[in-house]
Design an enzyme around this catalytic site. Sequence first.
Site, PDB file in Angstrom:
ATOM      1  N   ILE A 154      63.550  19.765 -23.644  1.00  0.00           N
ATOM      2  CA  ILE A 154      64.307  19.082 -22.588  1.00  0.00           C
ATOM      3  C   ILE A 154      65.348  18.129 -23.187  1.00  0.00           C
ATOM      4  O   ILE A 154      66.502  18.119 -22.767  1.00  0.00           O
ATOM      5  CB  ILE A 154      63.337  18.321 -21.646  1.00  0.00           C
ATOM      6  CG1 ILE A 154      62.402  19.321 -20.945  1.00  0.00           C
ATOM      7  CG2 ILE A 154      64.105  17.496 -20.617  1.00  0.00           C
ATOM      8  CD1 ILE A 154      61.245  18.701 -20.182  1.00  0.00           C
ATOM      9  N   ASP A 173      63.573  10.970 -33.012  1.00  0.00           N
ATOM     10  CA  ASP A 173      62.406  11.842 -32.912  1.00  0.00           C
ATOM     11  C   ASP A 173      61.722  11.788 -34.277  1.00  0.00           C
ATOM     12  O   ASP A 173      62.390  11.949 -35.301  1.00  0.00           O
ATOM     13  CB  ASP A 173      62.839  13.297 -32.584  1.00  0.00           C
ATOM     14  CG  ASP A 173      61.670  14.164 -32.132  1.00  0.00           C
ATOM     15  OD1 ASP A 173      60.652  14.196 -32.847  1.00  0.00           O
ATOM     16  OD2 ASP A 173      61.778  14.803 -31.074  1.00  0.00           O
ATOM     17  N   PRO A 202      56.623  13.112 -25.254  1.00  0.00           N
ATOM     18  CA  PRO A 202      55.354  13.140 -24.507  1.00  0.00           C
ATOM     19  C   PRO A 202      54.685  11.775 -24.515  1.00  0.00           C
ATOM     20  O   PRO A 202      55.024  10.915 -25.343  1.00  0.00           O
ATOM     21  CB  PRO A 202      54.516  14.158 -25.286  1.00  0.00           C
ATOM     22  CG  PRO A 202      55.122  14.255 -26.632  1.00  0.00           C
ATOM     23  CD  PRO A 202      56.537  13.788 -26.551  1.00  0.00           C
ATOM     24  N   SER A 229      59.929  11.658 -18.087  1.00  0.00           N
ATOM     25  CA  SER A 229      58.854  12.221 -18.922  1.00  0.00           C
ATOM     26  C   SER A 229      57.468  11.863 -18.397  1.00  0.00           C
ATOM     27  O   SER A 229      56.826  12.677 -17.746  1.00  0.00           O
ATOM     28  CB  SER A 229      59.025  11.789 -20.370  1.00  0.00           C
ATOM     29  OG  SER A 229      59.923  12.667 -20.997  1.00  0.00           O
ATOM     30  N   ARG A 230      56.990  10.683 -18.695  1.00  0.00           N
ATOM     31  CA  ARG A 230      55.694  10.230 -18.190  1.00  0.00           C
ATOM     32  C   ARG A 230      55.781   8.737 -17.931  1.00  0.00           C
ATOM     33  O   ARG A 230      56.357   7.993 -18.732  1.00  0.00           O
ATOM     34  CB  ARG A 230      54.564  10.515 -19.198  1.00  0.00           C
ATOM     35  CG  ARG A 230      54.099  11.968 -19.246  1.00  0.00           C
ATOM     36  CD  ARG A 230      53.394  12.409 -17.957  1.00  0.00           C
ATOM     37  NE  ARG A 230      52.963  13.803 -17.978  1.00  0.00           N
ATOM     38  CZ  ARG A 230      53.678  14.831 -17.534  1.00  0.00           C
ATOM     39  NH1 ARG A 230      54.872  14.638 -17.019  1.00  0.00           N
ATOM     40  NH2 ARG A 230      53.192  16.059 -17.559  1.00  0.00           N
ATOM     41  N   ASP A 254      61.609   9.150 -12.446  1.00  0.00           N
ATOM     42  CA  ASP A 254      60.974  10.252 -11.719  1.00  0.00           C
ATOM     43  C   ASP A 254      59.463  10.203 -11.921  1.00  0.00           C
ATOM     44  O   ASP A 254      58.734  11.009 -11.346  1.00  0.00           O
ATOM     45  CB  ASP A 254      61.527  11.600 -12.212  1.00  0.00           C
ATOM     46  CG  ASP A 254      61.019  12.757 -11.375  1.00  0.00           C
ATOM     47  OD1 ASP A 254      61.085  12.654 -10.134  1.00  0.00           O
ATOM     48  OD2 ASP A 254      60.540  13.761 -11.955  1.00  0.00           O
ATOM     49  N   GLU A 259      51.335   6.562 -10.782  1.00  0.00           N
ATOM     50  CA  GLU A 259      51.837   7.452  -9.736  1.00  0.00           C
ATOM     51  C   GLU A 259      50.748   8.252  -9.023  1.00  0.00           C
ATOM     52  O   GLU A 259      50.953   8.723  -7.906  1.00  0.00           O
ATOM     53  CB  GLU A 259      52.880   8.429 -10.316  1.00  0.00           C
ATOM     54  CG  GLU A 259      52.310   9.474 -11.263  1.00  0.00           C
ATOM     55  CD  GLU A 259      53.379  10.420 -11.802  1.00  0.00           C
ATOM     56  OE1 GLU A 259      54.430   9.946 -12.251  1.00  0.00           O
ATOM     57  OE2 GLU A 259      53.126  11.645 -11.780  1.00  0.00           O
ATOM     58  N   HIS A 291      58.269  12.501  -9.028  1.00  0.00           N
ATOM     59  CA  HIS A 291      57.905  13.524 -10.030  1.00  0.00           C
ATOM     60  C   HIS A 291      58.397  14.920  -9.600  1.00  0.00           C
ATOM     61  O   HIS A 291      57.620  15.863  -9.487  1.00  0.00           O
ATOM     62  CB  HIS A 291      56.380  13.533 -10.229  1.00  0.00           C
ATOM     63  CG  HIS A 291      55.971  14.038 -11.583  1.00  0.00           C
ATOM     64  ND1 HIS A 291      54.989  13.451 -12.333  1.00  0.00           N
ATOM     65  CD2 HIS A 291      56.409  15.086 -12.323  1.00  0.00           C
ATOM     66  CE1 HIS A 291      54.828  14.115 -13.469  1.00  0.00           C
ATOM     67  NE2 HIS A 291      55.686  15.119 -13.483  1.00  0.00           N
TER      68      HIS A 291
HETATM   69  P1  NAD Z   1      58.677  19.187 -26.233  1.00  0.00           P
HETATM   70  O1  NAD Z   1      57.282  19.238 -26.747  1.00  0.00           O
HETATM   71  O2  NAD Z   1      59.554  20.389 -26.364  1.00  0.00           O
HETATM   72  O3  NAD Z   1      59.464  17.949 -26.902  1.00  0.00           O
HETATM   73  C1  NAD Z   1      58.900  16.687 -27.064  1.00  0.00           C
HETATM   74  C2  NAD Z   1      59.594  16.029 -28.248  1.00  0.00           C
HETATM   75  O4  NAD Z   1      59.137  14.678 -28.332  1.00  0.00           O
HETATM   76  C3  NAD Z   1      59.291  16.713 -29.593  1.00  0.00           C
HETATM   77  O5  NAD Z   1      60.476  17.006 -30.290  1.00  0.00           O
HETATM   78  C4  NAD Z   1      58.450  15.673 -30.322  1.00  0.00           C
HETATM   79  O6  NAD Z   1      58.663  15.699 -31.746  1.00  0.00           O
HETATM   80  C5  NAD Z   1      59.003  14.394 -29.708  1.00  0.00           C
HETATM   81  N1  NAD Z   1      58.154  13.245 -29.964  1.00  0.00           N
HETATM   82  C6  NAD Z   1      56.819  13.208 -30.235  1.00  0.00           C
HETATM   83  N2  NAD Z   1      56.440  11.940 -30.477  1.00  0.00           N
HETATM   84  C7  NAD Z   1      57.540  11.172 -30.357  1.00  0.00           C
HETATM   85  C8  NAD Z   1      57.801   9.782 -30.508  1.00  0.00           C
HETATM   86  N3  NAD Z   1      56.824   8.933 -30.875  1.00  0.00           N
HETATM   87  N4  NAD Z   1      59.056   9.340 -30.301  1.00  0.00           N
HETATM   88  C9  NAD Z   1      60.056  10.184 -29.971  1.00  0.00           C
HETATM   89  N5  NAD Z   1      59.882  11.514 -29.832  1.00  0.00           N
HETATM   90  C10 NAD Z   1      58.641  12.000 -30.025  1.00  0.00           C
HETATM   91  O7  NAD Z   1      58.528  18.736 -24.708  1.00  0.00           O
HETATM   92  P2  NAD Z   1      59.573  18.980 -23.522  1.00  0.00           P
HETATM   93  O8  NAD Z   1      59.297  20.296 -22.871  1.00  0.00           O
HETATM   94  O9  NAD Z   1      60.939  18.653 -24.001  1.00  0.00           O
HETATM   95  O10 NAD Z   1      59.064  17.870 -22.490  1.00  0.00           O
HETATM   96  C11 NAD Z   1      59.237  16.479 -22.737  1.00  0.00           C
HETATM   97  C12 NAD Z   1      58.414  15.704 -21.728  1.00  0.00           C
HETATM   98  O11 NAD Z   1      58.961  15.909 -20.412  1.00  0.00           O
HETATM   99  C13 NAD Z   1      56.964  16.191 -21.580  1.00  0.00           C
HETATM  100  O12 NAD Z   1      56.130  15.548 -22.527  1.00  0.00           O
HETATM  101  C14 NAD Z   1      56.597  15.796 -20.177  1.00  0.00           C
HETATM  102  O13 NAD Z   1      55.967  14.533 -20.237  1.00  0.00           O
HETATM  103  C15 NAD Z   1      57.924  15.647 -19.461  1.00  0.00           C
HETATM  104  N6  NAD Z   1      58.083  16.571 -18.312  1.00  0.00           N
HETATM  105  C16 NAD Z   1      58.346  16.031 -17.096  1.00  0.00           C
HETATM  106  C17 NAD Z   1      58.529  16.862 -15.984  1.00  0.00           C
HETATM  107  C18 NAD Z   1      58.882  16.305 -14.621  1.00  0.00           C
HETATM  108  O14 NAD Z   1      58.835  17.039 -13.620  1.00  0.00           O
HETATM  109  N7  NAD Z   1      59.247  15.031 -14.502  1.00  0.00           N
HETATM  110  C19 NAD Z   1      58.405  18.247 -16.138  1.00  0.00           C
HETATM  111  C20 NAD Z   1      58.132  18.761 -17.416  1.00  0.00           C
HETATM  112  C21 NAD Z   1      57.973  17.919 -18.497  1.00  0.00           C
END
Ligand code: NAD
Length: 344
Positions: A154, A173, A202, A229-230, A254, A259, A291
């Site tokens: 994302i 990252d 995450p 994200s969360r 979001d 939540e 969300h």
């Molecule tokens: P992904 O696993 O492809 O990417 C996550 C990235 O975060 C990785 O590159 C990882 O190295 C990095 N990371 C890990 N620890 C970290 C830190 N301490 N500091 C900075 N970066 C760090 O995940 P994604 O598919 O890109 O999703 C990202 C987040 O989006 C998910 O974890 C989820 O919480 C959130 N999400 C939200 C929705 C929504 O509807 N709001 C939907 C899907 C996902």
Amino acid sequence: MRIAFFDAKPYDKVWFDTYAAEYGYTIKYIESKLGPETTPLAKGSDAVCVFVNDTVNRAVIDDLAALGVRAILLRCAGFNNVDFEAAFRKIHVMRVPAYSPYAVAEYASALLLSVNRKTHRAYSRTRDYNFNINGLSGFDLHGKTAGIVGTGKIGRIMIDILTGYGMEVIAYDPFPAPNTGIAYVSLDELWARSDVISLHCPLSSETKHIVNATSLDRMKDEVILINTSRGGLVDTAALIDAVKARKVGGVGLDVYEEEDAYFFEDRSNDILEDEALVRLMSFPNVLVTSHQAFFTREAMQAIARTTLENLKRLENDEYLLNEICYQCEDKGSCDREKRRVNCF
Ligand code: NAD
């Protein structure tokens, strides 16, 4: 195969019904969330299908196993609501690791545009025939700096979108993506240089409250913060203080730390007891949504397809591509993907 589908909403049924017919599966839709009181509703089912706020603790898992349920199908990527140790060797747990990263990145960008240009407020005004534009001014994103925390699926799409706006994008990252040309900086530099910050990492013990009083203090005055994200990535109390102090210029959320009790439900007839949520929503420069960043037709299609495919693999005794257990969570010690074996 028979599936007990908990926390069912009308929009879930659209694609699950379409694909279940193809697979020959029967789905029993249950409006309640899965929890200790509702577990008996899974009687006669081979699998339960659950979402982010269902309770999948030891008591529930033991009861499901006693009912002969073989699979817990998470129709989402996150799995923080599952007691994996309790499920191990009893029930296979499978998830949908990716459905549409475009959906979430595009939504994060929509939140940014709304918060900056106040379209959410303009909408309410013009609906009331108030065509005054006082207080609705924003700033050009072009030429400003955006900081992206987490450059996974994302985060990288968000970088492309913001680059398209003409922004300079920097990122942090701990596992930088090689050969992408992304301008990685330290987290401290990202806080200090960014006009806009968007979180795409995450939630873990390392990232919990990554946005806190100290990091907020390091940020530029009037920074815009976006979190799709969360909720736990942001210390809500510290954020509220920063908004009150006029440190933060705008916030698009979001997701929210607490939540579970509210999001996805109609609570419009209730007295809200979450003071922090109510306070956040009282600010004119804070936009909270429920969300919904994932919520596109393409994502819903992909979630339904993958969830049912996960069950099909179990039915056929195949390798469970999207299975997860407490050993997989610790990536370093789990090599099941390499060996293409199931968790148990
Ligand atoms: P992904 O696993 O492809 O990417 C996550 C990235 O975060 C990785 O590159 C990882 O190295 C990095 N990371 C890990 N620890 C970290 C830190 N301490 N500091 C900075 N970066 C760090 O995940 P994604 O598919 O890109 O999703 C990202 C987040 O989006 C998910 O974890 C989820 O919480 C959130 N999400 C939200 C929705 C929504 O509807 N709001 C939907 C899907 C996902």
